[in-house]
Design a protein around this motif. Sequence first.
Motif, short mmCIF file in Angstrom:
data_model
loop_
_atom_site.label_atom_id
_atom_site.label_comp_id
_atom_site.label_asym_id
_atom_site.label_seq_id
_atom_site.Cartn_x
_atom_site.Cartn_y
_atom_site.Cartn_z
N ARG A 168 -5.83 -11.00 -6.43
CA ARG A 168 -5.17 -10.00 -5.57
C ARG A 168 -4.53 -8.92 -6.43
NH1 ARG A 168 -3.83 -10.73 -0.21
NH2 ARG A 168 -4.77 -12.58 0.74
N ASN A 169 -4.65 -7.69 -6.00
CA ASN A 169 -4.08 -6.59 -6.77
C ASN A 169 -3.48 -5.56 -5.82
OD1 ASN A 169 -6.28 -5.16 -5.70
ND2 ASN A 169 -7.54 -5.54 -7.52
N ARG A 170 -3.31 -4.37 -6.31
CA ARG A 170 -2.63 -3.33 -5.52
C ARG A 170 -3.46 -2.89 -4.31
NH1 ARG A 170 -1.93 -2.42 -10.80
NH2 ARG A 170 0.19 -2.40 -11.66
N TYR A 171 -4.78 -3.00 -4.39
CA TYR A 171 -5.60 -2.71 -3.20
C TYR A 171 -5.14 -3.60 -2.04
CZ TYR A 171 -9.21 0.29 -5.31
OH TYR A 171 -9.88 1.32 -5.89
N ASP A 172 -4.99 -4.90 -2.32
CA ASP A 172 -4.56 -5.84 -1.28
C ASP A 172 -3.15 -5.53 -0.81
OD1 ASP A 172 -6.83 -8.03 -1.41
OD2 ASP A 172 -6.31 -7.55 -3.47
N GLN A 173 -2.28 -5.15 -1.75
CA GLN A 173 -0.90 -4.84 -1.39
C GLN A 173 -0.82 -3.65 -0.43
OE1 GLN A 173 1.51 -3.82 -4.79
NE2 GLN A 173 3.44 -4.09 -3.70
N VAL A 174 -1.56 -2.60 -0.75
CA VAL A 174 -1.54 -1.40 0.08
C VAL A 174 -2.20 -1.68 1.43
CG1 VAL A 174 -2.36 0.98 0.30
CG2 VAL A 174 -1.48 0.17 -1.89
N LEU A 175 -3.35 -2.37 1.42
CA LEU A 175 -4.05 -2.65 2.67
C LEU A 175 -3.19 -3.52 3.60
CD1 LEU A 175 -6.57 -2.32 4.36
CD2 LEU A 175 -7.54 -4.32 3.21
N CYS A 176 -2.48 -4.49 3.05
CA CYS A 176 -1.59 -5.32 3.87
C CYS A 176 -0.51 -4.47 4.53
CB CYS A 176 -0.94 -6.41 3.01
SG CYS A 176 -2.02 -7.78 2.62
N ARG A 177 0.02 -3.52 3.77
CA ARG A 177 1.05 -2.63 4.32
C ARG A 177 0.47 -1.79 5.45
NH1 ARG A 177 6.17 -3.12 4.15
NH2 ARG A 177 6.00 -3.67 1.94
N ILE A 178 -0.74 -1.26 5.23
CA ILE A 178 -1.37 -0.43 6.25
C ILE A 178 -1.67 -1.23 7.51
CG2 ILE A 178 -3.48 0.85 6.81
CD1 ILE A 178 -3.57 1.77 3.90
N LEU A 179 -2.19 -2.45 7.36
CA LEU A 179 -2.50 -3.29 8.52
C LEU A 179 -1.24 -3.66 9.29
CD1 LEU A 179 -5.25 -5.61 6.99
CD2 LEU A 179 -5.57 -3.75 8.62
N THR A 180 -0.13 -3.86 8.57
CA THR A 180 1.14 -4.17 9.24
C THR A 180 1.54 -3.02 10.16
OG1 THR A 180 1.90 -5.55 7.41
CG2 THR A 180 3.58 -4.66 8.89
N TYR A 181 1.44 -1.82 9.65
CA TYR A 181 1.83 -0.66 10.47
C TYR A 181 0.82 -0.40 11.58
CZ TYR A 181 5.33 0.36 6.91
OH TYR A 181 6.40 0.28 6.07
N MET A 182 -0.45 -0.70 11.31
CA MET A 182 -1.47 -0.50 12.35
C MET A 182 -1.22 -1.40 13.56
SD MET A 182 -5.08 0.06 10.34
CE MET A 182 -5.93 0.61 11.82
N GLU A 183 -0.79 -2.64 13.30
CA GLU A 183 -0.56 -3.58 14.40
C GLU A 183 0.61 -3.15 15.27
OE1 GLU A 183 -1.55 -7.98 13.41
OE2 GLU A 183 -0.70 -7.13 11.57
N MET A 184 1.58 -2.43 14.66
CA MET A 184 2.77 -2.05 15.42
C MET A 184 2.69 -0.63 15.97
SD MET A 184 5.78 -3.60 13.00
CE MET A 184 5.38 -2.50 11.63
N GLU A 185 1.77 0.19 15.47
CA GLU A 185 1.76 1.62 15.79
C GLU A 185 1.30 1.88 17.22
OE1 GLU A 185 2.87 4.96 15.68
OE2 GLU A 185 2.94 4.10 13.65
N ASP A 186 2.02 2.79 17.91
CA ASP A 186 1.63 3.16 19.27
C ASP A 186 1.34 4.65 19.42
OD1 ASP A 186 4.17 4.07 18.93
OD2 ASP A 186 5.00 3.21 20.76
#
Length: 504
Positions: A341-359
């Motif tokens: 796991r590297n920074r690609y995974d770190q950034v993608l996890c952050r993006i997916l977190t916001y995608m799940e909550m974004e309206d």
Amino acid sequence: MDLSIILKNLQISMEGIQYVDNCDSSADRGCPLAMVLKHIQDMLKTSEQGVFILGTTEQLFLNADVNWLFPDIPETELRSIYIDFVKSLMYYAALPVCDTDSGNLPPSFFREIPGRSCAVSAVMQALLLRLGNTDAPLSHITRNRSLTRALASFMCVFSVTHLQDQPWTSEASKKDALSLLASISQTIGHECFLDMLCGKTVDDHTGVLQTVLDMLKSELTKENWKRNQATKHVFSWILVQVKRPWLSSYLESVFPPSLLISDDYLLENKVLGVHCLHHIILNVPAADLRLFNRAHVIYHALFNHLYTSEAQLLEVVLPCLLDLLSVLERPHADISCPRKRNRYDQVLCRILTYMEMEDKIALRLLYATTLIPFIERMGIVIVRHLKRLERVIIGYLEISDSPEEKTRLTILAVLEKIIQVAWPRIECRMPVLGRSLLRLLCDVTRETQPPDVKKDLLAKTTHCLQMLDYCSHGKLKGILEEVDNTCANETVLECIKMITDPPS
């Protein structure tokens, strides 16, 4: 126009200024050129008729004898005389000092600036015209070119200040500033502005870029950079003109100001700073960016911007971060080392977190668009995030953003890319994804949408179902054949038939 009339208009007596071919700087009477230019500088500071004074000064440069304008005195002294004069011209058309925290002044503060800029541009054009005189002896041409090079950095900063679309510019001032910029390059002997900035080759050190950056350096400190509203725009404009392979030579000068601007609390400054950082990332070798941990510093600065909900900022941060990750991390296709796991995974996890909550529709579309390049660059290791991606895809397919349905179309493209890249792990997710796609087919047939949009949605959804069937080795086809024909819409049945009974 006769010189005596010009000097009279400037309130200069011919008795006090001796018109001679040469100036003896050591004489008590001083150099006539220096005295006249000093008098003009003093008038610009005190007189309310600055535009008239500059118009008369333009006539002075156009009509005075070349030996009087460029007397036979030490080159350093002549250069000093003209640098001081050009600085005073720049000061006359300079923006008011801003003492507010925002660094922005109301447009009413710049009402007089465009007119002053045009007048100053005309004087500089007249000076460059005389400096570029090719009929002079070779020694004079060489000396004049050297003088032009010394003045070029100051004139460049002035031109760039007034050629952009800003509250302190007008169409006339922008046109004059652009023309002045071309004249500077031509007078020095370069074909274009970039050659004048950087030289014709990487080893050509005759460019004025370093001098320009040194001039801006004192104005781009943490304490001063907001006092002049134009400084950040001048820096950004000049920076983006310089590309590979020249930019790496000036990294020490452009890197700190770009970080400083991007770290501001104002949205427009953050966007401008990230824009500068992205240009640096794209045009500086990866090895230079990794040196002294510069790339890590940029990464942390950009990662902090992911917490924002401003679409304008995320539009520049996400592509910049994606290109930076290519500098920091090895390609996932490289199997010579473990795929940890590297920074690609770190950034993608952050993006997916916001995608799940974004309206917000705009942000949902922005995030969805970003997923495609992430999947392409991460390759097969995207399987680490399939569970969360599945939730995001299902959630985004359920919400319509009619009439264009850009988010749904984009998320379907994301699903296509995931199936292409991670097909060995898709079969176990076929029931959930297939059910979501069938529900989308039914929703699209019931919703009121433009015919072209509906056609695209149906086509992309059907294609995703075909890809799922292929990955599941025909299992989806067997399930779809059991659909009750009496309970489904005719359009849905036609789409299902394309999967269960594809045309040969």
